[in-house]
Scaffold this active site. Structure first.
Site, short mmCIF file in Angstrom:
data_model
loop_
_atom_site.label_atom_id
_atom_site.label_comp_id
_atom_site.label_asym_id
_atom_site.label_seq_id
_atom_site.Cartn_x
_atom_site.Cartn_y
_atom_site.Cartn_z
N ASP A 286 -12.35 -9.35 3.84
CA ASP A 286 -13.59 -9.35 3.14
C ASP A 286 -14.19 -10.78 3.24
OD1 ASP A 286 -13.29 -6.63 2.56
OD2 ASP A 286 -13.88 -7.03 0.43
N ASP B 215 -6.57 -7.17 3.81
CA ASP B 215 -7.53 -6.48 3.21
C ASP B 215 -8.43 -7.47 2.31
OD1 ASP B 215 -9.12 -4.27 1.79
OD2 ASP B 215 -8.01 -4.63 -0.07
N TYR C 269 0.77 -1.27 -0.09
CA TYR C 269 -0.06 0.13 -0.05
C TYR C 269 0.91 1.17 0.02
CZ TYR C 269 -4.62 -2.14 0.61
OH TYR C 269 -5.98 -2.58 0.51
N LYS D 95 3.14 -15.38 2.37
CA LYS D 95 3.56 -16.23 0.97
C LYS D 95 5.20 -16.25 0.90
CE LYS D 95 1.49 -16.81 -2.78
NZ LYS D 95 1.21 -18.65 -2.86
N ASP E 9 -2.90 -18.08 0.42
CA ASP E 9 -3.75 -18.64 -0.42
C ASP E 9 -4.58 -19.84 0.10
OD1 ASP E 9 -1.46 -19.93 -0.55
OD2 ASP E 9 -1.48 -20.63 -2.75
#
Ligand code: IPM
Ligand code: MG
Length: 366
Positions: free
Chosen positions: A255, A251, A143, A194, A227
Site C-alpha cells: 500500500d 500487505d 493471516y 523483523k 519498519d
C-alpha cells in the site's frame, strides 16, 4: 480464432463490478480485433456472495476457480458486513481462494508511468522512473497461523490471539521466486522481516540467506527490517529492485509503495501457485485497491489497476507477453494524452469516468 483457456471473473463488491466491466470490454476487443478468446465464466464472491447465499464464497465457485486457468478478481469488502462474525466476512472469500488454490507468490509491481510522476505524493524526482516489485508471501504467516481466535476469559474480559508462523519450506519457495524474478530485472533482492524481535524473522533471514548463497550467487541480496523498509520506501523508493517479505508486511508495504505511483488505483497484482502438471500453475489477478464503498456506483473508480492486472494474466497465465506489453503501452499513452480518473486528477487534465477511461484504452489499442 485462438482460444487461450478458461477465465473465471469474480467482480465482488463495491467498485469491483465497475472495474471488471472494463475488463469485459477488453475481452470483447481482444476477440474482435485479435481473434483471441477465452471460455469465460462469472460468479459471486465477498459481500455479493453473502447476500446471495450466506457464504463469502460458495463451494461451487471454488470448484470453478480450481478448473480455471486464471481467476480475474475485482475487490471484496462491504460496509453492511463489517460487523459479521469472522468466518462470514467478505474478505474470507478472497483468503480462501488464495489458500485453497495455493497462491503463495503475490507479485505487486509498483511502476510510475512518466505522465503520473507529478501525481505521486512524493516529489517527482524521487519517483520518476520508479520500477520496483514487491513479492509478498500470500498463504502463510499471521493471516492463516493457528491458534487464532478470541476467547472469553469469563470475567468480562476477552483474549485475542493471532499466530505468526513460517516453515523452512514456505520461506524457501518464496525466496526462489524472488531470486528468479530479480534475474530478469536489476538482479537485486531486499529481504524484509523483523529479525530483531520475531522468531519468524530470524528463520526468514537464515533461509533466504542460504537459498541466495547456494542457488543464486549472482543475485545481490540484502536484508532490511520492515519498519526501516517502510521508511525507505517513502524516503528513496528507487533504491529497491525486488522486495521479498511475509504476508502481513507485504500487505502494508505494498500500500505504501502504491502511493509512490500516484494512486492505489494504479497497482495491479498477480498471485501464483507452484508449477503443476503440464507446466501450468494456478493463478489469480487482482488490483491492490479494495472495494472502496465510498465511491462505488458513481463512475469514479480508476479501472487501470484492474486492466493492468488483466495484462499480468495475459503475461503470466497465458504466455501472451506481447499482448500484455500492448495493453500496458496503451495505458501509458492514455495517461500521456491527459485522461485522468478523480484519484489521479491534476490541473489541466481531462476528467474521465471509469467507463471513459476504459474506452480510451481500447481506442488507443486501435
Ligand atoms: C490486499 C487486501 C487483502 C489483504 C484484504 C482484502 C483481505 O488488503 O490484498 O492487500 O489484507 O490481503
Ligand atoms: Mg492490502
Amino acid at each position: 480464432m485462438a482460444r487461450l483457456g478458461k477465465l473465471l471473473l469474480l467482480p465482488g463488491d463495491g467498485i469491483g463490478p465497475e472495474v471488471m466491466a472494463e475488463v469485459k470490454k477488453l475481452l470483447g476487443w481482444l476477440a474482435e480485433h485479435e481473434g483471441t478468446t477465452f471460455a469465460v465464466e462469472e460468479d459471486l464472491v465477498g459481500g455479493a456472495a453473502l447476500d446471495a447465499h450466506g457464504s463469502p464464497i460458495a463451494d461451487s465457485t471454488m470448484e470453478k476457480a480450481k478448473a480455471a486457468d486464471a481467476v480475474i478478481f475485482g475487490a471484496v469488502g462491504a460496509t453492511k458486513h463489517d460487523a459479521n462474525p469472522f468466518h462470514l466476512k467478505p474478505e474470507q472469500g478472497l483468503l480462501r481462494l488464495r489458500k485453497d488454490l495455493g497462491l503463495f507468490a503475490n507479485l505487486r509491481p509498483a511502476m510510475v508511468f512518466p505522465a503520473l510522476a507529478d501525481a505521486s505524493s512524493l516529489k517527482p524526482d524521487l519517483v520518476d522512473g520508479l520500477d520496483i516489485l514487491i513479492l509478498r508471501e500470500l498463504t502463510g504467516g499471521v493471516y492463516f497461523g493457528e491458534p487464532r481466535g478470541i476467547e472469553d476469559l469469563g470475567d468480562g474480559r476477552k483474549r485475542a490471539i493471532d499466530t505468526q508462523v513460517y516453515t523452512t519450506t514456505e520461506i524457501e519457495r518464496i525466496a526462489r521466486v524472488a531470486f528468479e524474478l530479480s534475474k530478469k530485472r536489476a538482479g537485486r533482492v531486499t529481504s524484509v522481516e523483523k529479525a530483531n524481535v520475531m522468531h519468524t524473522g530470524i528463520l526468514w533471514r537464515e533461509v533466504v540467506t542460504r537459498v541466495g548463497r547456494d542457488e543464486f550467487p549472482e543475485v545481490e541480496l540484502s536484508h532490511m527490517y520492515a519498519d526501516n523498509c517502510a521508511m525507505q520506501l517513502i524516503r528513496r523508493p528507487k533504491q529497491f529492485d525486488v522486495i521479498v517479505t511475509d504476508n502481513l508486511f507485504g500487505d502494508l508495504l505494498s500500500d505504501a509503495a502504491a502511493m509512490a505511483t500516484g494512486s492505489l488505483g494504479m497497482l495491479p497484482s498477480a498471485s501464483l501457485g507452484a508449477l503443476g502438471g503440464g507446466g501450468r500453475r494456478k493463478s489469480l489477478f487482482e488490483p491492490v485497491h479494495g472495494s472502496a464503498p465510498d465511491i462505488a456506483g458513481q463512475g469514479k473508480a480508476n479501472p487501470l489497476a484492474m486492466l493492468l492486472s488483466f495484462a499480468m494474466a495475459l503475461r503470466y497465465a497465458f504466455d501472451q507477453g506481447g499482448l500484455a506489453d500492448r495493453v500496458e503501452a496503451a495505458i501509458a499513452s492514455v495517461l500521456d494524452r491527459g485522461w485522468r480518473t478523480p484519484d489521479i486528477m491534476q490541473p489541466g487534465k481531462r476528467a474521465a469516468t471509469t467507463a471513459q477511461m476504459g474506452d480510451a484504452v481500447l481506442a488507443e489499442l486501435g
